[in-house]
Structure formats: structure tokens, C-alpha cells
Design an enzyme around this catalytic site. Sequence first.
Site, mmCIF file in Angstrom:
data_model
loop_
_atom_site.group_PDB
_atom_site.id
_atom_site.type_symbol
_atom_site.label_atom_id
_atom_site.label_comp_id
_atom_site.label_asym_id
_atom_site.label_seq_id
_atom_site.Cartn_x
_atom_site.Cartn_y
_atom_site.Cartn_z
ATOM 1 N N ASP A 218 -8.993 -19.106 -7.297
ATOM 2 C CA ASP A 218 -8.515 -18.168 -6.261
ATOM 3 C C ASP A 218 -9.228 -16.824 -6.454
ATOM 4 O OD1 ASP A 218 -6.766 -19.817 -4.904
ATOM 5 O OD2 ASP A 218 -5.025 -19.248 -6.092
ATOM 6 N N LYS B 53 1.362 -23.483 -10.627
ATOM 7 C CA LYS B 53 0.179 -22.760 -11.108
ATOM 8 C C LYS B 53 0.368 -22.198 -12.521
ATOM 9 C CE LYS B 53 -2.012 -21.708 -6.674
ATOM 10 N NZ LYS B 53 -2.604 -20.699 -5.792
HETATM 11 P P1 NAP Z 1 4.718 -15.936 -3.812
HETATM 12 O O1 NAP Z 1 4.587 -15.882 -5.299
HETATM 13 O O2 NAP Z 1 5.717 -16.833 -3.190
HETATM 14 O O3 NAP Z 1 5.030 -14.470 -3.195
HETATM 15 C C1 NAP Z 1 4.291 -13.381 -3.448
HETATM 16 C C2 NAP Z 1 5.142 -12.120 -3.433
HETATM 17 O O4 NAP Z 1 5.404 -11.721 -2.104
HETATM 18 C C3 NAP Z 1 6.509 -12.220 -4.051
HETATM 19 O O5 NAP Z 1 6.410 -12.186 -5.447
HETATM 20 C C4 NAP Z 1 7.216 -11.021 -3.461
HETATM 21 O O6 NAP Z 1 6.894 -9.856 -4.209
HETATM 22 C C5 NAP Z 1 6.546 -10.885 -2.089
HETATM 23 N N1 NAP Z 1 7.446 -11.364 -1.040
HETATM 24 C C6 NAP Z 1 7.970 -12.588 -0.875
HETATM 25 N N2 NAP Z 1 8.757 -12.636 0.222
HETATM 26 C C7 NAP Z 1 8.738 -11.370 0.743
HETATM 27 C C8 NAP Z 1 9.369 -10.770 1.861
HETATM 28 N N3 NAP Z 1 10.171 -11.468 2.676
HETATM 29 N N4 NAP Z 1 9.112 -9.461 2.119
HETATM 30 C C9 NAP Z 1 8.290 -8.744 1.312
HETATM 31 N N5 NAP Z 1 7.668 -9.280 0.220
HETATM 32 C C10 NAP Z 1 7.897 -10.567 -0.047
HETATM 33 O O7 NAP Z 1 3.334 -16.302 -3.177
HETATM 34 P P2 NAP Z 1 1.836 -16.285 -3.775
HETATM 35 O O8 NAP Z 1 1.543 -17.609 -4.324
HETATM 36 O O9 NAP Z 1 1.617 -15.097 -4.609
HETATM 37 O O10 NAP Z 1 1.031 -16.173 -2.389
HETATM 38 C C11 NAP Z 1 1.174 -15.034 -1.549
HETATM 39 C C12 NAP Z 1 0.521 -15.305 -0.203
HETATM 40 O O11 NAP Z 1 -0.876 -15.525 -0.395
HETATM 41 C C13 NAP Z 1 1.052 -16.550 0.499
HETATM 42 O O12 NAP Z 1 1.112 -16.292 1.875
HETATM 43 C C14 NAP Z 1 -0.010 -17.593 0.208
HETATM 44 O O13 NAP Z 1 -0.089 -18.581 1.229
HETATM 45 C C15 NAP Z 1 -1.269 -16.732 0.214
HETATM 46 N N6 NAP Z 1 -2.362 -17.322 -0.584
HETATM 47 C C16 NAP Z 1 -3.516 -17.596 0.087
HETATM 48 C C17 NAP Z 1 -4.589 -18.122 -0.604
HETATM 49 C C18 NAP Z 1 -5.859 -18.421 0.154
HETATM 50 O O14 NAP Z 1 -6.706 -19.156 -0.380
HETATM 51 N N7 NAP Z 1 -6.055 -17.847 1.308
HETATM 52 C C19 NAP Z 1 -4.485 -18.372 -1.975
HETATM 53 C C20 NAP Z 1 -3.295 -18.055 -2.629
HETATM 54 C C21 NAP Z 1 -2.223 -17.525 -1.913
HETATM 55 P P3 NAP Z 1 8.013 -8.719 -4.515
HETATM 56 O O15 NAP Z 1 9.271 -9.476 -4.822
HETATM 57 O O16 NAP Z 1 7.439 -8.014 -5.671
HETATM 58 O O17 NAP Z 1 8.156 -7.864 -3.295
#
Ligand code: NAP
Length: 410
Positions: free
Chosen positions: A96, A60
Site C-alpha cells: 500500500d 493486515k
Molecule cells: P479503517 O481502519 O476502517 O478506518 C480508518 C480510520 O477512519 C479510522 O481509524 C477512523 O479514525 C476513521 N473513521 C472511520 N469511520 C469514520 C467516520 N464515520 N467519520 C470519521 N472518521 C472515521 O480503514 P483503513 O483500512 O485505514 O482504510 C481507510 C480508507 O482507505 C478506506 O476507505 C479504504 O477503502 C481506503 N484504502 C484504499 C486503498 C487503495 O488502494 N486505494 C488501500 C487501503 C485503504 P479515527 O477514529 O481516528 O477518526
Amino acid sequence: MASKKQAYLIGEHLSHSFSPAIHKELGDYSYKLKELPPTALADFLKDRQFDALYVTIPYKQAVIPHLDALDAVAARIGAVNTVICRDGKLFGYNTDYDGLAAMIDSLGVSLAGKKVLVLGSGGASHTATALAADRGAADVVVISRNGENNYQNLEKHRDAKILINATPVGMYPQNGKAPLALSKLPQLEAVFDLIYNPARTALLLEAEALGIPHRNGLLMLVAQAHRAAELFLGKALPKDIIPKITNALAAQTENIILIGMPGCGKTTLGKALAALLGRPFFDADAEIEKQAGRSIPDIFKNEGEAAFRRLETEALRTLCRESGSVIATGGGTVTVAENYPLLHQNGKIIFLDTPPAGLSVAGRPLSATRSPETLYRERLPLYRRFADVTLPITRNIEDNLNRLKEILLQ
Ligand code: NAP
């Protein structure tokens, strides 16, 4: 005949994705999944053998230097999930943002003047903070494991009104985990979880139990694809297809879970329903026997009911985190409160209600010690507490099946 426009979903590893099913409903274009190793990304973008790209992890941000133009919202967020090729030039967008806006609006919640907590600091968190600021939130706080605001000092934010989970915590296969306990945030008016598998994460199950309005991320997924298809096709698409596609996907992926008295016909009806719907069927008792390597009467006789219940809960934990199955449970499943969130996280729970007189007790350890009438009296309140729907059943399987089908089509 003009060939169809070509769109790809690109990412490094693309596991099972709902996206093809969503895009099929949105327009008459070809949509394919394309896994690209990081070393192949630049050439793929340079060759421009596509009309649109939907971009997922980990590209992304990585696509941005290869674009000719970046939409203002995508530039602010610093991430692109949609690339459109127009006259050989690449335009990047972040839909998004639109998806999240639709998710929040679907609950009729205003962020204006409120403190919004966003969990996680990744790409989805940037989208959420940008949207919350645009919607006039009084304060937007990112909770990050290693940040100034973290899970150890949540007491600073007891005045938060809106919670958005933008972490993967609780996502399949890590079902049952929650990033925090909602009791720490007593003023919450709404909880949004971007995760959509399971349909109800542990966080959303807690919100439901506390009566806090909540939504999962499925509508966001559909709404971001809808906006991306509009950009791709260059025309507005009807908005009402967003909830229609969301509801259809939710119905296709939810488990159908049958509860009820021992011997009431859960297995027979479950198998017939699974065959009718083309879904896998699981009998929880058979799974317990398979996992334990011995029969249920043996487990009861040698280890007692408590040991059996523990085995049952473990079998349900594995079975119910999957989606799209028909599952027949044992008659006493409802006696263990811990089983409810396991069943409910992905499932519609249907209580097959039948008068206890004449129910078969053969091979059923508890029915041998207590009459079906006694068991029914004890368990009826529990069946009702677990059930989303009650289906009074008769001895006519065909009739039961037809009425069950009607319930599921509602
Ligand atoms: P990402 O960059 O992999 O993770 C987001 C953040 O979550 C990380 O930067 C971290 O923040 C925190 N994190 C990761 N593992 C963790 C753990 N074990 N415990 C606590 N915090 C943790 O993911 P993303 O792309 O931002 O997406 C986040 C979520 O949104 C995912 O589940 C994804 O599937 C969902 N999503 C859904 C949609 C939809 O259309 N519904 C669209 C986009 C994303 P810190 O290190 O700052 O704690």
C-alpha cells in the site's frame, strides 16, 4: 506442464472486488478470493497451500505473528498486505506504501517541506504518515475524531498544503458525505482520497470545484497490486501498465449519462448503447414513475414541477451512486444544480445536442407550455455546463451510436 502459481486475496468478508480484474492483467497466475473467519486464519497460514497472499481487512495486522520475516516498511507501518511464500517461509510486505507513493507521484506533487494532514488513524493512515515523513514533509498531522487534532480544531491547520483522506467517509454506499469542508483549509495544493468508489467522492468534487489538484484511490489500488505481483513473480513489471489498467478500470466502471432536450432520443440511443456494451440501462423518468407509483404528467398536474424535481433528484441519488450503467436523464435534469454532483460522481456526462425544431412534445408536460425552441434557448447553457462531451446528433440512430462509441473509446 507446470501448474500455475496460486495467490489468494484473504479477508473476513470479501464483497465485490476490483482485484481479480487487476491481477489478471499483471501476470499468469491463479488468483482466488478466500473469505476466512478469524478462527481459521492461523491454520490457513500454517498449511502454506499458496504461493502468495494479498491481505485485506481485518487481517493486515493479524498475519504478522505468523510470518518468518517482515519487510522494514511493513514493520514500521505495523501492517502487511502482501505475504509471499518462498521455500516454505512466509515474508510480509506493505505494498500500500508503494501504491500511495505512485498515487502522489501521478499528480506530480512534492510533499517536501509541507504540512500534510492525514484524516483517520487506521491502517491506511499509518501508511500515509510513514510515506509523508519519508518524502520530507515538514509536519504530518493525523486528524482523528477523538484525538488531540480533530475535526473541531481544524483552524490550527489552516497552513496545511496537502490533504490525504484515509477514512472511509464518502465511500459507497455512503456517497455524498465528506469528512470535512475544504474551505477550512485555504492553502491546500493537493487533495488525495484513498477511496475509489465513487470515482469522485464529495471531498474530491469539492476539490474539483475549487480548482485544487486531486486524485482518487484507484491508481493506488492498481499500483499496490503491481508491486505485490513484482514481489510474487520475482521480477520487475513495466510501470506503464499501472495507468493503463487504472484507466481501463475507470472507463469500465463509470456511468455513461445522457442529457439533452425532451424527445431528442436519449432513451433510444441509451438502450442501443447499453446493449452494445453489455451494460444495464436505466431511464431516470421511468425510475421516478416506478418510485412514485404514478405517471410524470400526473405528478406535474397534481403536485407541480417543484415536487417532480425533488422526486427526480432522489431517483438520481439512488441511480447514480451505482457504477457501470447507461443512464438516460429527463430533459430538465440540468435545471437543478444539486443534480450535477450526483451525475458527475461516477459518470461521463454526454449532451446529445439537436436543433429543437420538430422535437416531439407528446406526453411532455413542460413542452406543452413552452415551445421546444424556448426550452432549448433556456437550457442550452445548462446542458453545456453539465456536459463532459457534446455529441451533435442527427435522426440516424446508427450514425449517432457509432459516433458515441468513438467518443467512449477515446
Ligand atoms: P479503517 O481502519 O476502517 O478506518 C480508518 C480510520 O477512519 C479510522 O481509524 C477512523 O479514525 C476513521 N473513521 C472511520 N469511520 C469514520 C467516520 N464515520 N467519520 C470519521 N472518521 C472515521 O480503514 P483503513 O483500512 O485505514 O482504510 C481507510 C480508507 O482507505 C478506506 O476507505 C479504504 O477503502 C481506503 N484504502 C484504499 C486503498 C487503495 O488502494 N486505494 C488501500 C487501503 C485503504 P479515527 O477514529 O481516528 O477518526
